[in-house]
Design a protein around this motif. Sequence first.
Motif, PDB file in Angstrom:
ATOM      1  N   LEU A 194       0.826  -1.203   0.000  1.00  0.00           N
ATOM      2  CA  LEU A 194       0.000   0.000   0.000  1.00  0.00           C
ATOM      3  C   LEU A 194       0.862   1.255   0.000  1.00  0.00           C
ATOM      4  N   ARG A 249       0.944   4.028  -3.086  1.00  0.00           N
ATOM      5  CA  ARG A 249       0.493   5.400  -2.840  1.00  0.00           C
ATOM      6  C   ARG A 249       1.646   6.406  -2.867  1.00  0.00           C
ATOM      7  N   SER A 305      -6.007   3.235  -3.811  1.00  0.00           N
ATOM      8  CA  SER A 305      -6.122   2.336  -2.662  1.00  0.00           C
ATOM      9  C   SER A 305      -5.950   3.176  -1.407  1.00  0.00           C
ATOM     10  N   LYS A 306      -6.921   3.115  -0.522  1.00  0.00           N
ATOM     11  CA  LYS A 306      -6.935   4.011   0.640  1.00  0.00           C
ATOM     12  C   LYS A 306      -6.243   3.404   1.852  1.00  0.00           C
ATOM     13  N   ASN A 307      -5.603   4.274   2.624  1.00  0.00           N
ATOM     14  CA  ASN A 307      -4.934   3.883   3.854  1.00  0.00           C
ATOM     15  C   ASN A 307      -5.865   4.201   5.011  1.00  0.00           C
ATOM     16  N   CYS A 324      -8.020  -0.726   1.076  1.00  0.00           N
ATOM     17  CA  CYS A 324      -6.770  -0.793   0.314  1.00  0.00           C
ATOM     18  C   CYS A 324      -6.719  -2.001  -0.621  1.00  0.00           C
ATOM     19  N   CYS A 337      -2.327  -3.326   2.568  1.00  0.00           N
ATOM     20  CA  CYS A 337      -1.664  -2.889   3.801  1.00  0.00           C
ATOM     21  C   CYS A 337      -0.996  -4.053   4.515  1.00  0.00           C
TER      22      CYS A 337
END
Length: 199
Positions: A24, A28, A36-38, A48, A60
Amino acid sequence: MRVTFTVNGRQQEADDVWEGESLLYVLRERMGLPGSKNACEQGECGSCTVRLDGIPVCSCLVAAGQVEGREVVTVEGLADFAKQRAEHGGCATGACGTSLDQAKRWESKPADSQTGENAELSPIQQAFIDAGAVQCGFCTPGLLVAADELLERNDSPSDADIREALSGNLCRCTGYEKILDAVRLAAARGENQTAGQGA
């Protein structure tokens, strides 16, 4: 260490990766792919989610070194991945009958995969918009990746199949019904398209 792997159809290298760095973080911060979000950093929320060799994973929890020589698809490459899958009989990975060589030939367009501007949407992305399944959008990338994988392996999923496939993805804004509607809509459109091709 240096990690070399394929991201959205393009060979990528990340230098000076430390052994505890997550996929991740590399996506990013090193590759400029913020889709993809943290969020939880514990593999609990699904924000993610990416596809690693065709399988949805929480990026992650994947050490960057584990992706050496492997294939990663993020939400930024989803539309091109879906287009390639459609061109090759319903699957972009080797899991559904497309050869690994065919899967490796697809490549997302650099401008589109970075910004999304002027890009066609994948069927699941369009269905999320049409069904009103997007609210704050934080969970959306992970949901899209997971739903796309479901529809690749099961083009006519039951509600139970959809719930199972998305069970690792949390959304704090919705009651999930619009998300289920979006997956149902994408599946129905896929069935209609297949029926139209057979006619």
